[in-house]
Structures are given as structure tokens and as C-alpha cells.
Design a protein around this motif. Structure first.
Motif: not given
Length: 138
Positions: A16-17, A29-33, A36-37, A40, A56, A136
């Protein structure tokens, strides 16, 4: 510190990112690079982020200011910038890292990250959040 360990393991195991843990529970949790994550997570969880632990992949000054804005208690980063360390230390946030770099680069790797550039002169976390959110969206 257990929350930070949970976040670190999850970040690595799931590739994850960003992982945020509070009271032994993964709350985001997020995989967004990029940022942005984190932005959010702030939109979705707001004050729930207080006293959480963040893992992170990359933490520069911008993400460190968002950590301060969110009142997180601890941060782990695979790669952290010198400026991020200064922000975290100045605000009493515990941190751990694997790699320390002078600055965070953009996705192409040919210049400083635009979020880093934007926050280089900012010290107010609320102002940083507002400006990063605007950037963003564009």
C-alpha cells in the motif's frame, strides 16, 4: 506504538502507499500514489485521525504538515525527506523511517515534487492543508 507497528506491517504486506491505524484498528488504507490518499483520509475521517499512527511510503514536508494538521501521534515512512523530519520534530510527532533523502522528487524524478515546492515556505498546517487540497483538484 502498537498502532504504528500494525500500520508498518500492513503497508509492507499489502504493498500500500498509506495505512492509518488507531486503537489497534486499520481506519484507512490506499494504494493511491502521492498525497491524494492522505487528503482523502482527512476528508473522510477528519477528527478521527487524532492520535492515530500513519505508515506512508513517501513522506515529504507536505505529508508531514498533513500529519500535524491531523494530530497524528506517530509516523513511519519508507522514504522520508529532511524537511519532513524537521516538521515532525518541531511538532513532537514520533517518527521512524527506512530511507532518509534530501528532498522528494516528482513522478518523473527530474524536479522537486510540486507539493513539496508548495509547502516549502508554509508553517501553518491548516494553510498547508487548504493549499494542497486546492492544488490536487487542479
Amino acid at each position: 506504538m502498537k498502532d504504528l507497528e500494525i500500520a508498518k506491517v500492513r503497508l509492507s504486506e499489502r504493498n500500500l502507499s498509506l495505512v492509518i491505524v488507531k486503537d489497534n484498528k486499520i481506519i484507512f488504507e490506499t494504494r493511491s500514489p502521492g498525497l491524494g490518499g492522505f487528503l482523502q483520509a482527512i476528508e473522510l475521517l477528519d477528527k478521527e485521525l487524532a492520535e492515530s499512527s500513519v505508515a506512508d511510503k513517501i513522506m515529504g514536508r507536505a505529508a508531514a504538515l498533513l500529519s500535524v494538521y491531523s494530530c497524528v501521534s506517530a509516523v513511519f515512512s519508507v522514504t522520508i525527506s529532511e524537511e519532513a523530519i524537521k516538521v515532525l520534530e518541531d511538532n513532537g510527532i514520533l517518527y521512524q523511517f527506512e530511507n532518509r533523502v534530501l528532498k522528494i522528487l516528482n513522478f518523473k524524478g527530474d524536479d522537486m515534487c510540486p507539493f513539496e515546492k508548495l509547502t516549502m515556505t508554509l508553517t501553518n498546517p491548516a494553510e498547508a492543508y487548504s493549499k494542497l487540497k486546492s492544488l490536487i483538484k487542479t
